[in-house]
Write a protein that holds these residues in place. Structure first.
Motif, PDB file in Angstrom:
ATOM      1  N   THR A   4     -27.390  60.626 -23.923  1.00  0.00           N
ATOM      2  CA  THR A   4     -26.341  61.630 -24.159  1.00  0.00           C
ATOM      3  C   THR A   4     -25.383  61.795 -22.981  1.00  0.00           C
ATOM      4  N   THR A   5     -25.619  61.092 -21.895  1.00  0.00           N
ATOM      5  CA  THR A   5     -24.831  61.271 -20.675  1.00  0.00           C
ATOM      6  C   THR A   5     -23.380  60.871 -20.859  1.00  0.00           C
ATOM      7  N   TYR A   6     -22.502  61.688 -20.273  1.00  0.00           N
ATOM      8  CA  TYR A   6     -21.074  61.394 -20.188  1.00  0.00           C
ATOM      9  C   TYR A   6     -20.706  61.498 -18.714  1.00  0.00           C
ATOM     10  N   LEU A   7     -20.720  60.354 -18.017  1.00  0.00           N
ATOM     11  CA  LEU A   7     -20.339  60.339 -16.607  1.00  0.00           C
ATOM     12  C   LEU A   7     -18.867  60.677 -16.503  1.00  0.00           C
ATOM     13  N   ASN A   8     -18.535  61.633 -15.638  1.00  0.00           N
ATOM     14  CA  ASN A   8     -17.157  62.104 -15.601  1.00  0.00           C
ATOM     15  C   ASN A   8     -16.609  62.081 -14.180  1.00  0.00           C
ATOM     16  N   ASP A   9     -16.476  63.231 -13.569  1.00  0.00           N
ATOM     17  CA  ASP A   9     -15.838  63.311 -12.257  1.00  0.00           C
ATOM     18  C   ASP A   9     -16.799  62.892 -11.153  1.00  0.00           C
ATOM     19  N   VAL A  10     -16.236  62.365 -10.070  1.00  0.00           N
ATOM     20  CA  VAL A  10     -17.040  61.908  -8.939  1.00  0.00           C
ATOM     21  C   VAL A  10     -16.375  62.344  -7.632  1.00  0.00           C
ATOM     22  N   ARG A  11     -17.209  62.686  -6.667  1.00  0.00           N
ATOM     23  CA  ARG A  11     -16.751  62.953  -5.307  1.00  0.00           C
ATOM     24  C   ARG A  11     -17.633  62.121  -4.385  1.00  0.00           C
ATOM     25  N   VAL A  12     -17.018  61.543  -3.357  1.00  0.00           N
ATOM     26  CA  VAL A  12     -17.720  60.662  -2.434  1.00  0.00           C
ATOM     27  C   VAL A  12     -17.604  61.235  -1.033  1.00  0.00           C
ATOM     28  N   ASP A  13     -18.707  61.176  -0.285  1.00  0.00           N
ATOM     29  CA  ASP A  13     -18.729  61.613   1.105  1.00  0.00           C
ATOM     30  C   ASP A  13     -19.337  60.498   1.940  1.00  0.00           C
ATOM     31  N   PHE A  14     -18.511  59.880   2.786  1.00  0.00           N
ATOM     32  CA  PHE A  14     -18.960  58.771   3.629  1.00  0.00           C
ATOM     33  C   PHE A  14     -19.533  59.247   4.963  1.00  0.00           C
ATOM     34  N   ARG A  15     -19.563  60.554   5.203  1.00  0.00           N
ATOM     35  CA  ARG A  15     -20.019  61.087   6.487  1.00  0.00           C
ATOM     36  C   ARG A  15     -21.533  61.196   6.599  1.00  0.00           C
ATOM     37  N   VAL A  16     -22.255  61.060   5.512  1.00  0.00           N
ATOM     38  CA  VAL A  16     -23.715  61.194   5.532  1.00  0.00           C
ATOM     39  C   VAL A  16     -24.363  59.889   5.093  1.00  0.00           C
ATOM     40  N   GLY A  17     -25.546  59.641   5.626  1.00  0.00           N
ATOM     41  CA  GLY A  17     -26.232  58.397   5.284  1.00  0.00           C
ATOM     42  C   GLY A  17     -25.548  57.211   5.932  1.00  0.00           C
ATOM     43  N   LYS A  18     -26.082  56.028   5.669  1.00  0.00           N
ATOM     44  CA  LYS A  18     -25.509  54.817   6.267  1.00  0.00           C
ATOM     45  C   LYS A  18     -24.222  54.373   5.584  1.00  0.00           C
ATOM     46  N   ALA A  19     -24.120  54.630   4.272  1.00  0.00           N
ATOM     47  CA  ALA A  19     -22.923  54.205   3.527  1.00  0.00           C
ATOM     48  C   ALA A  19     -22.290  55.347   2.745  1.00  0.00           C
ATOM     49  N   GLY A  20     -22.883  56.550   2.840  1.00  0.00           N
ATOM     50  CA  GLY A  20     -22.345  57.706   2.131  1.00  0.00           C
ATOM     51  C   GLY A  20     -23.106  58.002   0.857  1.00  0.00           C
ATOM     52  N   TYR A  21     -22.657  59.075   0.210  1.00  0.00           N
ATOM     53  CA  TYR A  21     -23.246  59.513  -1.057  1.00  0.00           C
ATOM     54  C   TYR A  21     -22.135  59.825  -2.047  1.00  0.00           C
ATOM     55  N   ALA A  22     -22.428  59.611  -3.318  1.00  0.00           N
ATOM     56  CA  ALA A  22     -21.520  60.001  -4.400  1.00  0.00           C
ATOM     57  C   ALA A  22     -22.207  61.069  -5.229  1.00  0.00           C
ATOM     58  N   TYR A  23     -21.397  61.992  -5.749  1.00  0.00           N
ATOM     59  CA  TYR A  23     -21.870  63.064  -6.626  1.00  0.00           C
ATOM     60  C   TYR A  23     -21.066  62.958  -7.915  1.00  0.00           C
ATOM     61  N   ILE A  24     -21.751  62.798  -9.036  1.00  0.00           N
ATOM     62  CA  ILE A  24     -21.097  62.566 -10.324  1.00  0.00           C
ATOM     63  C   ILE A  24     -21.553  63.630 -11.317  1.00  0.00           C
TER      64      ILE A  24
END
Length: 180
Positions: A25-45
């Motif tokens: 049932t998932t509808y992937l929509n908006d995303v925000r990316v933060d490259f300041r954390v972790g080795k390559a960053g994180y995305a939030y969807i």
């Protein structure tokens, strides 16, 4: 999720998700990316599902590992009492046979604070604004049922899809009921 190198216009990496992250049932929509954390960053969807649980999907961009947070929580779910009015009419799902059903979409609007420490979000079928620390979203030692205790309710705003923050941390949101 596809990472594109804008300088060379080539695909740098493709992130795929397991069935426990992207549900039928998932509808992937908006995303925000933060490259300041972790080795390559994180995305939030956002999972803006109309037929299943809403959620925030967190992606470790180094490993590609992804997981659902706030799955089916009130803060990521449509407000069941919400009746959006657009151009003077109640917005409904209207079928060719004349039947109608409520317009319901889960978490949709998403914005990240300038320092990357707070994620703001809202269901599309709602006027409520919420936030959570990105650290709590990323911390896999916190069980999902306990992550909900980290959610902060900010009150009502206009019914919105898109959101963004400015350099001072102000949150801007559209208001589709009022064309603004």
């Amino acid at each position: 999720l596809v990472a594109v190198d804008l300088n060379s216009n080539t695909i740098r990496r493709v992130y795929t998700f397991k069935e426990d992250v992207v549900l039928p049932t998932t509808y992937l929509n908006d995303v925000r990316v933060d490259f300041r954390v972790g080795k390559a960053g994180y995305a939030y969807i956002t999972d803006s599902s109309s037929r299943g649980p809403g959620a925030i999907i967190v992606v470790d961009l180094e490993t590609g590992y992804a997981w659902r947070r706030l799955n089916g929580a009130n803060s990521t779910s449509p407000d069941r009492f919400f009746l959006p009015k657009v151009e003077g009419k109640i917005l409904m799902n209207r079928n060719k046979d004349g039947s109608a059903s409520p317009f319901r979409l889960a978490s949709d609007g998403i914005a990240i604070s300038p320092d990357g420490k707070i994620l703001y979000f809202c269901p599309l079928s709602s006027r409520h604004l919420y936030s959570i620390s990105t650290e709590a979203l990323r911390d896999r030692t916190i069980p999902d049922m306990n992550v909900q205790s980290h959610v902060k309710y900010w009150g009502e705003k206009g019914a919105s899809d898109g959101m963004i923050t400015d350099a001072k941390g102000n949150v801007y949101a559209g208001d589709y009921e009022n064309n603004s």
